[in-house]
Design a protein around this motif. Structure first.
Motif, PDB file in Angstrom:
ATOM      1  N   ARG A   1       5.410   1.676   3.591  1.00 18.48           N
ATOM      2  CA  ARG A   1       6.765   1.198   3.872  1.00 18.48           C
ATOM      3  C   ARG A   1       7.049   1.157   5.358  1.00 18.48           C
ATOM      4  N   SER A   2       6.421   2.074   6.114  1.00 20.42           N
ATOM      5  CA  SER A   2       6.666   2.080   7.558  1.00 20.42           C
ATOM      6  C   SER A   2       5.387   2.492   8.283  1.00 20.42           C
ATOM      7  N   VAL A   3       5.396   2.269   9.585  1.00 19.31           N
ATOM      8  CA  VAL A   3       4.245   2.630  10.403  1.00 19.31           C
ATOM      9  C   VAL A   3       4.166   4.142  10.562  1.00 19.31           C
ATOM     10  N   PHE A   4       5.312   4.778  10.744  1.00 18.43           N
ATOM     11  CA  PHE A   4       5.370   6.228  10.947  1.00 18.43           C
ATOM     12  C   PHE A   4       5.776   6.911   9.661  1.00 18.43           C
ATOM     13  N   ASP A   5       5.156   8.053   9.374  1.00 20.55           N
ATOM     14  CA  ASP A   5       5.482   8.774   8.141  1.00 20.55           C
ATOM     15  C   ASP A   5       6.070  10.142   8.438  1.00 20.55           C
ATOM     16  N   ILE A   6       7.112  10.151   9.240  1.00 18.03           N
ATOM     17  CA  ILE A   6       7.792  11.392   9.598  1.00 18.03           C
ATOM     18  C   ILE A   6       8.574  11.888   8.384  1.00 18.03           C
ATOM     19  N   GLY A   7       8.324  13.136   8.008  1.00 21.35           N
ATOM     20  CA  GLY A   7       9.064  13.727   6.899  1.00 21.35           C
ATOM     21  C   GLY A   7       8.547  13.333   5.531  1.00 21.35           C
ATOM     22  N   GLY A   8       7.452  12.638   5.435  1.00 21.44           N
ATOM     23  CA  GLY A   8       6.889  12.240   4.136  1.00 21.44           C
ATOM     24  C   GLY A   8       6.779  10.733   4.041  1.00 21.44           C
ATOM     25  N   ALA A   9       5.607  10.270   3.734  1.00 23.81           N
ATOM     26  CA  ALA A   9       5.354   8.830   3.665  1.00 23.81           C
ATOM     27  C   ALA A   9       5.543   8.325   2.243  1.00 23.81           C
ATOM     28  N   ARG A  10       5.924   7.053   2.152  1.00 25.48           N
ATOM     29  CA  ARG A  10       6.052   6.381   0.853  1.00 25.48           C
ATOM     30  C   ARG A  10       5.233   5.102   0.905  1.00 25.48           C
ATOM     31  N   TYR A  11       4.445   4.907  -0.145  1.00 22.47           N
ATOM     32  CA  TYR A  11       3.581   3.741  -0.247  1.00 22.47           C
ATOM     33  C   TYR A  11       3.880   3.039  -1.567  1.00 22.47           C
ATOM     34  N   ASP A  12       4.226   1.763  -1.483  1.00 17.02           N
ATOM     35  CA  ASP A  12       4.486   0.990  -2.689  1.00 17.02           C
ATOM     36  C   ASP A  12       3.178   0.446  -3.237  1.00 17.02           C
ATOM     37  N   VAL A  13       3.074   0.381  -4.550  1.00 17.87           N
ATOM     38  CA  VAL A  13       1.908  -0.189  -5.223  1.00 17.87           C
ATOM     39  C   VAL A  13       2.379  -1.452  -5.934  1.00 17.87           C
ATOM     40  N   PHE A  14       1.769  -2.575  -5.574  1.00 15.16           N
ATOM     41  CA  PHE A  14       2.142  -3.872  -6.124  1.00 15.16           C
ATOM     42  C   PHE A  14       0.991  -4.478  -6.907  1.00 15.16           C
ATOM     43  N   ALA A  15       1.317  -5.134  -8.021  1.00 20.68           N
ATOM     44  CA  ALA A  15       0.378  -6.007  -8.734  1.00 20.68           C
ATOM     45  C   ALA A  15       0.986  -7.398  -8.607  1.00 20.68           C
ATOM     46  N   GLY A  16       0.413  -8.230  -7.750  1.00 16.89           N
ATOM     47  CA  GLY A  16       1.051  -9.501  -7.417  1.00 16.89           C
ATOM     48  C   GLY A  16       2.326  -9.208  -6.647  1.00 16.89           C
ATOM     49  N   GLU A  17       3.433  -9.755  -7.109  1.00 21.44           N
ATOM     50  CA  GLU A  17       4.731  -9.501  -6.466  1.00 21.44           C
ATOM     51  C   GLU A  17       5.510  -8.372  -7.144  1.00 21.44           C
ATOM     52  N   GLN A  18       4.993  -7.852  -8.252  1.00 17.43           N
ATOM     53  CA  GLN A  18       5.688  -6.816  -9.003  1.00 17.43           C
ATOM     54  C   GLN A  18       5.328  -5.429  -8.485  1.00 17.43           C
ATOM     55  N   LYS A  19       6.359  -4.638  -8.150  1.00 21.79           N
ATOM     56  CA  LYS A  19       6.125  -3.248  -7.758  1.00 21.79           C
ATOM     57  C   LYS A  19       5.904  -2.436  -9.022  1.00 21.79           C
TER      58      LYS A  19
END
Length: 196
Positions: free
Chosen positions: A67-85
């Motif tokens: 979601r962002s370049v910096f992961d201060i305080g905990g990173a979040r990563y989205d997983v997509f199949a095509g355009e669907q999260k």
């Protein structure tokens, strides 16, 4: 992507991290051909990890996007199949100070499973070894338990070899709460998205 157990093994390449994901039958016997090939560019500014159905990388199955370049305080990563999260991998910063902890969420942000480093003493040893010259060459097990509430539904076990190799096991998830694509994304994330 219907199996409960997978072998995740890293292929040694200089510019990218490549992985192969193979379903397992009993023990470490393959239950068929690989179901995913994974590519992660090393030293990327913003993580974008692709999962392909073929070795030539012509059929994208799903991907992890930071979601962002910096992961201060905990990173979040989205997983997509095509355009669907289809889900989110969330690194729990505070809980990870002593023992690495991740939360896997579904596409609507509901909590599915928590992945927590199995052994607190080994987790602390891994952190301390960073202060030892050439400490990164000392092998310390890096294993995770997967929990739904307080119930153990599986885990990830590292095999001691020259390259990174793991057995991903979801055989305790009888209700199939966790989408196997998210579990595979988590396995790759546990190896690539944090400093070990």
């Amino acid at each position: 992507m219907e199996a409960d157990r997978y072998l995740v093994d890293q292929l040694i390449r200089p510019i990218v991290n490549l992985y192969r994901v193979t379903p397992l039958a009993a023990g470490e016997t393959p239950a068929g051909p690989p179901v995913a090939y994974v590519r992660q560019k090393k030293m990327a500014i913003k993580e974008d990890i692709r999962f392909y159905g073929d070795e030539n990388e012509t059929q994208e199955l799903f991907r992890i996007k930071a979601r962002s370049v910096f992961d201060i305080g905990g990173a979040r990563y989205d997983v997509f199949a095509g355009e669907q999260k289809i889900g989110v991998l969330e690194h729990q910063f505070r809980a990870s100070l002593l023992r690495s902890t991740w939360t896997v969420r579904d596409g609507g942000d509901g909590e599915l499973v928590v992945a927590r480093e199995r052994s607190l003493p080994l987790a602390i040893a891994r952190r301390l070894i960073d202060f030892v010259p050439y400490g990164e060459w000392i092998p310390i097990p890096y294993n995770f338990d997967f929990l739904i509430g307080e119930r153990l539904v599986g885990g990830m076990q590292r095999k001691f070899q020259l390259r990174d190799r793991y057995v991903l096991d979801l055989s305790g998830d009888h209700e199939r709460v966790v989408d196997r694509r998210l579990a595979i994304a988590l396995a790759i994330g546990l190896d690539t998205l944090q400093n070990r």
